[in-house]
Design a protein around this motif. Structure first.
Motif, PDB file in Angstrom:
ATOM      1  N   ARG A   1       6.129 -18.175  -6.556  1.00 41.12           N
ATOM      2  CA  ARG A   1       4.836 -18.620  -7.097  1.00 41.12           C
ATOM      3  C   ARG A   1       5.027 -19.909  -7.882  1.00 41.12           C
ATOM      4  N   ALA A   2       3.966 -20.642  -8.030  1.00 40.97           N
ATOM      5  CA  ALA A   2       3.991 -21.820  -8.895  1.00 40.97           C
ATOM      6  C   ALA A   2       4.193 -21.351 -10.331  1.00 40.97           C
ATOM      7  N   GLU A   3       4.973 -22.097 -11.086  1.00 41.87           N
ATOM      8  CA  GLU A   3       5.169 -21.750 -12.497  1.00 41.87           C
ATOM      9  C   GLU A   3       3.819 -21.753 -13.198  1.00 41.87           C
ATOM     10  N   GLY A   4       3.551 -20.717 -13.988  1.00 41.15           N
ATOM     11  CA  GLY A   4       2.284 -20.610 -14.699  1.00 41.15           C
ATOM     12  C   GLY A   4       1.184 -19.933 -13.906  1.00 41.15           C
ATOM     13  N   SER A   5       1.496 -19.496 -12.680  1.00 43.74           N
ATOM     14  CA  SER A   5       0.502 -18.832 -11.842  1.00 43.74           C
ATOM     15  C   SER A   5       0.997 -17.442 -11.462  1.00 43.74           C
ATOM     16  N   GLU A   6       0.071 -16.519 -11.326  1.00 46.99           N
ATOM     17  CA  GLU A   6       0.409 -15.178 -10.837  1.00 46.99           C
ATOM     18  C   GLU A   6       0.175 -15.060  -9.335  1.00 46.99           C
ATOM     19  N   ALA A   7      -0.478 -16.054  -8.748  1.00 49.52           N
ATOM     20  CA  ALA A   7      -0.803 -16.015  -7.318  1.00 49.52           C
ATOM     21  C   ALA A   7       0.447 -16.326  -6.494  1.00 49.52           C
ATOM     22  N   LEU A   8       0.760 -15.442  -5.554  1.00 45.61           N
ATOM     23  CA  LEU A   8       1.933 -15.648  -4.704  1.00 45.61           C
ATOM     24  C   LEU A   8       1.724 -16.811  -3.746  1.00 45.61           C
ATOM     25  N   ALA A   9       2.734 -17.673  -3.678  1.00 46.45           N
ATOM     26  CA  ALA A   9       2.739 -18.760  -2.708  1.00 46.45           C
ATOM     27  C   ALA A   9       3.470 -18.321  -1.444  1.00 46.45           C
TER      28      ALA A   9
END
Length: 144
Positions: A123-131
């Motif tokens: 995931r992007a740092e600071g995000s909980e959304a999986l990339a």
């Protein structure tokens, strides 16, 4: 095998092993933030070299990060000595990771005598959304 009286290698020690074993990890600036008990958290800093059109971290960079994250998880339970090799990797790209730093959270799902199966969440740092969601298997090779 590590025991409570003999802790495994520190994140800094695992980072040094990774960077010696996979020089590309050093070139990319991969950081080991945590590694213990078959888990690892790695950070890939923002680097223009790793971006693809659309201003997001490229698939090859995410796959490389996933691979070294799983090795860090293995090193956390092997006393810092592991010569296993990637056998398979399945990557599901779920959304762009963006241009900033990326985190990879790896965990050993099953560790056998001949094969290891693991999972990595990116995931992007600071995000909980999986990339990206990655599953991988490794062939165990005993250290020489």
């Amino acid at each position: 095998m590590t025991t409570p009286s003999h802790p495994g290698p520190s994140p800094a020690e695992i980072q040094a092993i990774l960077r010696r074993g996979v020089p590309l990890a050093e070139d990319w600036g991969v950081e080991v933030l945590a590694a213990e008990a078959g888990t690892a958290l790695l950070r890939l800093p923002a680097r223009p070299l790793l971006l693809r059109p659309g201003n997001t971290v490229s698939g090859p960079a995410l796959m490389g990060l996933a691979d070294v994250a799983m090795w860090a998880a293995l090193l956390s339970v092997s006393g810092g000595r592991d010569e296993s090799v990637t056998s398979t990797m399945t990557v599901n790209f779920l959304r762009p990771a963006g241009a900033g730093p990326v985190l990879a959270e790896a965990r050993l799902v099953k560790r056998g005598k001949r094969m290891v199966f693991g999972e990595i969440l990116i995931r992007a740092e600071g995000s909980e959304a999986l990339a990206a969601h990655v599953t991988t298997s490794w062939a165990v090779i005993a250290p020489g």
